[in-house]
Motif scaffolding. Sequence first.
Motif, short mmCIF file in Angstrom:
data_model
loop_
_atom_site.label_atom_id
_atom_site.label_comp_id
_atom_site.label_asym_id
_atom_site.label_seq_id
_atom_site.Cartn_x
_atom_site.Cartn_y
_atom_site.Cartn_z
N VAL A 1 36.44 0.04 -9.97
CA VAL A 1 37.79 -0.51 -10.03
C VAL A 1 38.28 -0.77 -8.61
O VAL A 1 38.12 0.08 -7.72
N LEU A 2 38.84 -1.96 -8.39
CA LEU A 2 39.26 -2.40 -7.06
C LEU A 2 38.09 -2.32 -6.07
O LEU A 2 38.28 -2.12 -4.87
N GLY A 3 36.90 -2.46 -6.60
CA GLY A 3 35.70 -2.55 -5.77
C GLY A 3 35.12 -1.25 -5.28
O GLY A 3 34.02 -1.24 -4.73
N LYS A 4 35.80 -0.09 -5.52
CA LYS A 4 35.26 1.14 -4.94
C LYS A 4 35.55 2.43 -5.71
O LYS A 4 34.93 3.46 -5.42
N PHE B 1 36.70 7.07 -20.92
CA PHE B 1 36.62 6.54 -19.56
C PHE B 1 37.05 7.64 -18.60
O PHE B 1 38.22 8.02 -18.56
N PHE B 2 36.08 8.16 -17.86
CA PHE B 2 36.33 9.27 -16.94
C PHE B 2 36.69 8.69 -15.57
O PHE B 2 35.89 8.04 -14.91
N VAL C 1 44.74 4.22 -11.15
CA VAL C 1 44.63 4.56 -12.57
C VAL C 1 45.23 3.46 -13.43
O VAL C 1 44.71 3.14 -14.51
N PHE C 2 46.30 2.84 -12.96
CA PHE C 2 46.91 1.71 -13.66
C PHE C 2 45.89 0.57 -13.80
O PHE C 2 45.78 -0.06 -14.87
N GLU C 3 45.13 0.30 -12.75
CA GLU C 3 44.11 -0.75 -12.82
C GLU C 3 42.97 -0.36 -13.76
O GLU C 3 42.37 -1.22 -14.41
N MET C 4 42.66 0.92 -13.84
CA MET C 4 41.66 1.38 -14.80
C MET C 4 42.13 1.14 -16.23
O MET C 4 41.37 0.70 -17.09
N TYR C 5 43.40 1.42 -16.46
CA TYR C 5 43.98 1.16 -17.79
C TYR C 5 43.97 -0.35 -18.08
O TYR C 5 43.63 -0.77 -19.19
#
Length: 306
Positions: free
Chosen positions: A59-62, A111-112, A130-134
């Motif tokens: 996420v966000l490349g890293k 999703f861990f 975490v928002f981007e993971m969601y």
Amino acid sequence: MSFEYRMYKAAVKASGVKQSYVMPTDELVAKSIAAQTSKKNRFTLPENTDEFKFVDFKVLGKYHCVKISRTKKVSKSAILYLYGGGMLMPPSKKYIKYACDMCRETGRDVFFAYYPLCSTHSILTSVQVVFEMYRMMLEEYEPSKIAIYGFASGASLGMSMLLFNNDIEESLPMPGLYIGISPAGLPADEAEYKQMKRLNEKDIEIDVKCMKSVRELLLHNNPDVPGYMIGDYSGNYKGFPESFLFFGQDEVFFAKAEHYKYVMEKAGVRTHLRMRDDMCHCYCVSVKFPEAIEDYDEIINVLKVG
């Protein structure tokens, strides 16, 4: 009190974990970075098994977010799993096992989240990641089929992410469930701090004396960190999903339990608060003693899909 719980309490007290965060800020940072860079905590993607498949998303490349799914079954529901570690410690390997157990027992993909810690970032960065993971999960699952699950700092991180969603113009659809075990947070005011101090004698894991150093690290001199991300109740809870909160009555964060319930219900959130007598911080993350069984089973049943 069961024999197993008495033994657990004795072991935790003997470990000295309660004093592990009571140190100056620079020492906490050094401890956090040492833990993150140690060989045993280095990120490794688990190998696939006959039961589980593991896929790493960047996420966000890293920032790693590992999807755990059952090898022979497809699920249309998922959990965003937010572990706890005071926003300073990397996840223990046992947490992956707990996440696998949850995948098996609920029928959901898990999703861990390996979110950035506050040794080098403010809590705002952690929330944004975490928002981007969601957001990524919404590409695969209907929002009503996603549950946000967290314990300790992970529980407060999940709550902060939902409040952040209400705080921005281009918000995302809310998930179907929020489950928080012992959401951590700084005292919101002097009265709450005094209540935490009274609970401090009973708490076997968290010492209220660490609050000042933790506050500095959560903020990281970032003036844009909202108060709701560190422990006050200023956020907008409107539109939150049905929420389940679990607190042990022998933990300092029990001081926040009724406050969370009040602000959430005031905003119209269907809220379930469980407060277990004599129990410690995060008592029902797994079943280590009989007292945890009822609440752990409730969490699994709430998350379970047909």
